[in-house]
Scaffold this motif. Structure first.
Motif, PDB file in Angstrom:
ATOM      1  N   TRP A   1       0.836  -1.200   0.000  1.00  0.00           N
ATOM      2  CA  TRP A   1       0.000   0.000   0.000  1.00  0.00           C
ATOM      3  C   TRP A   1       0.868   1.245   0.000  1.00  0.00           C
ATOM      4  CZ3 TRP A   1      -4.883  -1.375  -0.853  1.00  0.00           C
ATOM      5  CH2 TRP A   1      -5.271  -2.668  -0.477  1.00  0.00           C
TER       6      TRP A   1
ATOM      7  N   PRO B   1      -5.933  -0.300   4.097  1.00  0.00           N
ATOM      8  CA  PRO B   1      -7.316   0.162   4.243  1.00  0.00           C
ATOM      9  C   PRO B   1      -7.884  -0.117   5.628  1.00  0.00           C
ATOM     10  CG  PRO B   1      -7.045  -1.140   2.244  1.00  0.00           C
ATOM     11  CD  PRO B   1      -5.782  -1.293   3.035  1.00  0.00           C
TER      12      PRO B   1
ATOM     13  N   SER C   1      -7.395   3.264  -3.743  1.00  0.00           N
ATOM     14  CA  SER C   1      -6.555   4.291  -3.115  1.00  0.00           C
ATOM     15  C   SER C   1      -5.638   4.977  -4.114  1.00  0.00           C
ATOM     16  CB  SER C   1      -5.717   3.665  -2.000  1.00  0.00           C
ATOM     17  OG  SER C   1      -4.889   2.635  -2.520  1.00  0.00           O
ATOM     18  N   ASP C   2      -5.413   4.357  -5.271  1.00  0.00           N
ATOM     19  CA  ASP C   2      -4.555   4.942  -6.297  1.00  0.00           C
ATOM     20  C   ASP C   2      -4.852   4.256  -7.630  1.00  0.00           C
ATOM     21  OD1 ASP C   2      -3.356   2.443  -6.160  1.00  0.00           O
ATOM     22  OD2 ASP C   2      -1.571   3.157  -5.108  1.00  0.00           O
TER      23      ASP C   2
END
Length: 300
Positions: free
Chosen positions: A37, A42, A175-176
């Motif tokens: 991550w 998360p 997230s990306d």
């Protein structure tokens, strides 16, 4: 951009130092460790302090999940994502994942060993955290490689079985840009896997950790791998000993039946003796044959 760390040994851990494990002996280049991550995983939560290792190389206290890459000297252009077992209470790196990765690298495959979060280590997303890590790992490996297989042992087989069959399930919010990539596998090998959590097979640590002792049948079904086999599932390779005291031997039969029902190719190897947790094979038993069959399957 992912941070990339190059290590001169397998991992800078007490276990690696004690074991004398050598990447040079495995025909692999020095390990590369990739964080899964870009920031925090998360959901939030998680354990405090450093990762710990047992005397046999089992990981616990995993605050930052990673992928450790074993690069072959002569690559075939194919990759395998590996998840060891441990009942979702630990990850048996020393017994399962690291030896398998070294062996695969010697065969020309780039091996990615997944250090995934364990649900009972304080994570707010609970049972989902391991699947989140498996999906993220598949996306990272898919971004780096053209051909991606998965290899899971015991509870790691449950984890990668769930991930391989649930490519359309979003276990976490993106997230990306990496999270927009498909979390798919081209092939999936499950070695003495936990497949079903349904009665009468609810005695496992996997069941206890993911759904709890008194879970409903619907919860058992929702966390059973066979529930998600579908026509888009990858081909499966299954291995189990018929005297397995941990993963009931019916697990691979249940998985094979689900594959056949959905017309998914499946190859299964069952051995009369070997127990559970035999890794690349238990000396003196026929389980030592499975890596050869697996390699033929991978190369096909």
């Amino acid at each position: 951009m992912l941070r990339r760390h190059f290590l001169t040994g397998l991992l800078l851990s007490p276990f690696a130092a004690r074991s004398g494990f050598s990447l040079a002996a495995s025909a692999a280049k020095p390990a590369q460790v990739l964080p899964l991550w870009p920031k925090q995983p998360p959901g939030g939560g998680g354990p405090l302090g450093a990762m710990t290792f047992s005397a046999k190389g089992a990981q616990r206290n995993i605050a930052m999940p990673t992928l450790t890459v074993f690069k072959p000297v002569q690559p075939k252009g194919r990759a395998v994502l590996i998840a060891a077992g441990g009942g979702y209470t630990r990850i048996e790196m020393g017994k399962e994942a690291w030896p398998a990765a070294a062996w695969l690298a010697a065969q020309g495959y780039t091996a990615y060993v997944l250090s995934y979060r364990l649900p009972q280590e304080g994570w707010k997303d609970g049972a989902l955290v391991s699947l989140q890590d498996a999906q993220r790992a598949l996306r990272i490996v898919r971004h780096r490689e053209n051909n991606v297989s998965v290899l899971g042992f015991s509870a790691g087989g449950h984890l990668l079985g769930m991930a391989a069959n649930r490519a359309d399930f979003h276990a976490y919010q993106a997230s990306d840009a990496m999270d927009n990539l498909p979390a798919t596998a081209d092939r999936a090998a499950l070695i003495y896997p936990i497949i079903t959590l349904e009665p009468p097979y609810e005695h496992t640590s996997t069941h206890k950790v993911l759904v709890g002792k008194d879970a409903s049948l619907s919860a058992d079904t929702a966390w059973s791998v066979q529930s998600y086999v579908n026509p888009q599932s990858p081909p499966f390779f299954l291995v189990q000993a018929e005297d397995d005291p941990v993963s009931d031997p019916h697990n691979t039969l249940i998985m094979a039946a689900a594959c056949k029902q959905q017309h998914v190719p499946v190859e299964m190897h069952r051995y009369p003796i070997g127990g559970h947790g035999f890794g690349l094979g238990k000396p003196g038993t026929q389980t030592i044959e499975w890596p050869g069959h697996y390699l033929q399957w991978l190369n096909a």
